[in-house]
Design a protein around this motif. Structure first.
Motif, mmCIF file in Angstrom:
data_model
loop_
_atom_site.group_PDB
_atom_site.id
_atom_site.type_symbol
_atom_site.label_atom_id
_atom_site.label_comp_id
_atom_site.label_asym_id
_atom_site.label_seq_id
_atom_site.Cartn_x
_atom_site.Cartn_y
_atom_site.Cartn_z
ATOM 1 N N GLU A 8 0.836 -1.204 0.000
ATOM 2 C CA GLU A 8 0.000 0.000 0.000
ATOM 3 C C GLU A 8 0.873 1.256 0.000
ATOM 4 N N LEU A 9 1.934 1.252 0.803
ATOM 5 C CA LEU A 9 2.878 2.374 0.851
ATOM 6 C C LEU A 9 3.543 2.570 -0.507
ATOM 7 N N ILE A 10 3.979 1.483 -1.110
ATOM 8 C CA ILE A 10 4.628 1.554 -2.421
ATOM 9 C C ILE A 10 3.690 2.166 -3.453
ATOM 10 N N ARG A 11 2.434 1.746 -3.457
ATOM 11 C CA ARG A 11 1.470 2.276 -4.428
ATOM 12 C C ARG A 11 1.243 3.774 -4.234
ATOM 13 N N ILE A 12 1.159 4.208 -2.987
ATOM 14 C CA ILE A 12 0.978 5.644 -2.709
ATOM 15 C C ILE A 12 2.185 6.425 -3.207
ATOM 16 N N LEU A 13 3.383 5.958 -2.857
ATOM 17 C CA LEU A 13 4.602 6.673 -3.250
ATOM 18 C C LEU A 13 4.836 6.627 -4.755
ATOM 19 N N GLU A 14 4.421 5.540 -5.395
ATOM 20 C CA GLU A 14 4.572 5.463 -6.845
ATOM 21 C C GLU A 14 3.710 6.524 -7.525
ATOM 22 N N HIS A 15 2.554 6.768 -6.961
ATOM 23 C CA HIS A 15 1.658 7.789 -7.521
ATOM 24 C C HIS A 15 2.134 9.204 -7.187
ATOM 25 N N ASN A 16 2.648 9.393 -5.945
ATOM 26 C CA ASN A 16 3.116 10.704 -5.526
ATOM 27 C C ASN A 16 4.223 10.525 -4.495
ATOM 28 N N GLY A 17 5.460 10.651 -4.924
ATOM 29 C CA GLY A 17 6.607 10.461 -4.053
ATOM 30 C C GLY A 17 6.838 11.584 -3.066
ATOM 31 N N ARG A 18 6.006 12.637 -3.111
ATOM 32 C CA ARG A 18 6.203 13.779 -2.214
ATOM 33 C C ARG A 18 5.261 13.778 -1.019
ATOM 34 N N VAL A 19 4.480 12.730 -0.847
ATOM 35 C CA VAL A 19 3.577 12.672 0.297
ATOM 36 C C VAL A 19 4.412 12.654 1.572
ATOM 37 N N GLU A 20 4.085 13.540 2.493
ATOM 38 C CA GLU A 20 4.853 13.644 3.729
ATOM 39 C C GLU A 20 4.623 12.423 4.619
ATOM 40 N N THR A 21 5.622 12.121 5.432
ATOM 41 C CA THR A 21 5.567 10.948 6.300
ATOM 42 C C THR A 21 4.353 10.998 7.226
ATOM 43 N N GLU A 22 4.044 12.180 7.733
ATOM 44 C CA GLU A 22 2.887 12.344 8.629
ATOM 45 C C GLU A 22 1.592 11.942 7.926
ATOM 46 N N ALA A 25 1.509 8.157 7.324
ATOM 47 C CA ALA A 25 1.176 7.449 8.562
ATOM 48 C C ALA A 25 -0.329 7.426 8.788
ATOM 49 N N LYS A 26 -0.991 8.551 8.553
ATOM 50 C CA LYS A 26 -2.453 8.604 8.712
ATOM 51 C C LYS A 26 -3.151 7.739 7.673
ATOM 52 N N MET A 27 -2.659 7.777 6.435
ATOM 53 C CA MET A 27 -3.277 6.986 5.372
ATOM 54 C C MET A 27 -3.155 5.487 5.643
ATOM 55 N N LEU A 28 -2.033 5.086 6.231
ATOM 56 C CA LEU A 28 -1.763 3.668 6.469
ATOM 57 C C LEU A 28 -2.161 3.212 7.873
ATOM 58 N N ASP A 29 -2.600 4.171 8.713
ATOM 59 C CA ASP A 29 -2.954 3.882 10.100
ATOM 60 C C ASP A 29 -1.760 3.251 10.829
ATOM 61 N N GLU A 30 -0.602 3.897 10.657
ATOM 62 C CA GLU A 30 0.651 3.459 11.287
ATOM 63 C C GLU A 30 1.307 4.683 11.925
ATOM 64 N N SER A 31 2.304 4.463 12.752
ATOM 65 C CA SER A 31 3.049 5.574 13.334
ATOM 66 C C SER A 31 4.009 6.130 12.287
ATOM 67 N N GLU A 32 4.389 7.387 12.467
ATOM 68 C CA GLU A 32 5.363 8.002 11.547
ATOM 69 C C GLU A 32 6.680 7.240 11.570
ATOM 70 N N GLU A 33 7.093 6.817 12.755
ATOM 71 C CA GLU A 33 8.350 6.080 12.884
ATOM 72 C C GLU A 33 8.295 4.766 12.103
ATOM 73 N N ASP A 34 7.161 4.048 12.187
ATOM 74 C CA ASP A 34 7.009 2.789 11.446
ATOM 75 C C ASP A 34 7.071 3.030 9.941
ATOM 76 N N MET A 39 9.967 2.703 4.840
ATOM 77 C CA MET A 39 10.517 3.343 3.643
ATOM 78 C C MET A 39 12.011 3.079 3.525
ATOM 79 N N GLN A 40 12.728 3.168 4.650
ATOM 80 C CA GLN A 40 14.166 2.921 4.625
ATOM 81 C C GLN A 40 14.459 1.480 4.229
ATOM 82 N N LYS A 41 13.653 0.546 4.753
ATOM 83 C CA LYS A 41 13.815 -0.869 4.417
ATOM 84 C C LYS A 41 13.606 -1.079 2.916
ATOM 85 N N LEU A 42 12.557 -0.471 2.367
ATOM 86 C CA LEU A 42 12.255 -0.618 0.934
ATOM 87 C C LEU A 42 13.340 0.012 0.070
ATOM 88 N N GLU A 43 13.927 1.115 0.531
ATOM 89 C CA GLU A 43 15.042 1.729 -0.195
ATOM 90 C C GLU A 43 16.291 0.854 -0.103
#
Length: 165
Positions: A8-22, A25-34, A39-43
């Motif tokens: 889900e994160l990959i699909r969001i970033l593929e569409h718009n790589g400028r979405v802020e982490t905050e 986090a809300k879109m994915l119902d996860e913490s900003e740290e998670d 993202m770092q793991k995927l990179e």
């Protein structure tokens, strides 16, 4: 293995790589740290390779680059197939994309240059001189309508005169 949240994160970033982490986090119902850790793991795993902007250069400058799609027929190399010749071709700075294709031609090479003559020189002096290259067919891009899902010149009106019999 990639989790559903990562996809889900990959699909969001593929569409718009400028979405802020905050916001992510809300879109994915996860913490900003998670989200940052994911993202770092995927990179690190090279799942996410780059964050890019799609630019309509025709609105910035009149000095657009010339783009060509070159169909290339090659002789595959023993034990490595097309990979070795593809590795040689991708090293040329003029090459912006390279794909292995099915059909009549083996490789599709996207080349960008400042002039048609520059692209032609690349094909005749660099690409076609490779031992494995049997033939090339060059197609020059005349106009860009859509790229990576983004439509160009949407609000441009059709200025042609209507002619009817």
């Amino acid at each position: 293995m990639t989790s559903d949240k990562e996809i889900e994160l990959i699909r969001i970033l593929e569409h718009n790589g400028r979405v802020e982490t905050e916001v992510l986090a809300k879109m994915l119902d996860e913490s900003e740290e998670d989200v940052k850790v994911c993202m770092q793991k995927l990179e690190d795993e090279q799942v996410i390779l780059s964050y890019t902007a799609i630019v309509d250069w025709s609105k910035v400058t009149k000095e657009e680059t010339i783009a060509a799609m070159i169909d290339v027929k090659v002789t595959p190399q023993r034990d490595v197939g097309f990979d070795e010749v593809a590795a040689r071709i991708q090293r040329f700075p003029e090459v912006s994309a390279l794909y292995l294709m099915s059909g009549t031609y083996d490789l599709s090479v996207v080349v960008e240059g400042q002039t048609m003559d520059g692209v032609a020189r690349f094909v005749s002096n660099k690409l076609s001189t490779l031992d494995a290259v049997l033939s090339t067919t060059t197609h020059f891009r005349l106009k860009k309508y859509k790229h990576d899902g983004v439509v160009f010149n949407q609000d441009e009106k059709d200025r042609r005169m209507v002619v009817s019999p």
